[in-house]
Scaffold this active site. Structure first.
Site, short mmCIF file in Angstrom:
data_model
loop_
_atom_site.label_atom_id
_atom_site.label_comp_id
_atom_site.label_asym_id
_atom_site.label_seq_id
_atom_site.Cartn_x
_atom_site.Cartn_y
_atom_site.Cartn_z
N VAL A 149 3.30 31.77 84.50
CA VAL A 149 3.54 31.42 85.91
C VAL A 149 2.33 31.84 86.74
CG1 VAL A 149 5.01 31.87 87.92
CG2 VAL A 149 6.04 31.62 85.65
N THR A 152 -2.55 32.70 85.49
CA THR A 152 -1.14 32.94 85.25
C THR A 152 -0.87 34.35 84.74
OG1 THR A 152 -1.22 32.19 82.95
CG2 THR A 152 -0.84 30.50 84.62
N ASP A 153 0.41 34.73 84.75
CA ASP A 153 0.82 35.99 84.15
C ASP A 153 1.26 35.74 82.70
OD1 ASP A 153 3.38 34.84 84.30
OD2 ASP A 153 3.97 36.01 86.05
N GLN A 154 1.84 36.73 82.05
CA GLN A 154 2.23 36.57 80.65
C GLN A 154 3.31 35.52 80.44
OE1 GLN A 154 3.15 40.64 79.46
NE2 GLN A 154 1.35 40.60 78.14
#
Length: 132
Positions: A21, A16-18
């Site tokens: 997601v 995921t990203d920050q």
């Protein structure tokens, strides 16, 4: 005849990203999990296929992202395989979040069996029968 396989995964933090997601490229790694499990559930494996001197490279791939997968989601990969022609195998996928049964993505990959020398060939008879 079409063959259906299922596999379950849980989204890892590293995928995921920050914002939590899932990065879009990770979906294709999950679709590979779906393909491998479909073959295993049908009584074959990529390892057996490669041991026989064959590979199934992807020659086309598409994905429609409908809703984001997020960190810690438990996902089911539903994979269907079928012969698209005498020398092409098509897999379609649904990625479903198990908590709410929401379809997060649908995808399709097209594969051509090739020999160790890189020449297109037919799948072994038993494998053709699975997808025929």
């Amino acid at each position: 005849m079409t063959v259906l396989g299922t596999a379950t995964i849980r989204v890892r933090y590293a995928e995921t990203d920050q914002m939590g997601v899932v990065y879009h490229g990770n979906y294709f790694a999950w679709f590979e999990v779906g393909r491998v499990e479909l073959l295993r559930q049908a009584g074959w494996s990529y390892k057996t296929l490669e041991g026989d001197g064959l590979s199934l490279p992807v020659i086309e791939a598409t994905c429609q992202y409908r809703h984001p997968a997020r960190y810690d989601d438990e996902l089911e990969i539903r994979t269907v395989g079928r012969m698209a022609s005498a020398v092409r195998v098509e897999f379609t996928y649904e990625l479903v979040r198990m908590a709410d049964a929401r379809v997060l993505a649908t995808a399709r990959t097209l594969h051509v069996p090739i020999t160790r020398e890189g020449r297109p060939c037919r799948l072994p008879g038993p494998l053709r029968e699975i997808f025929a």
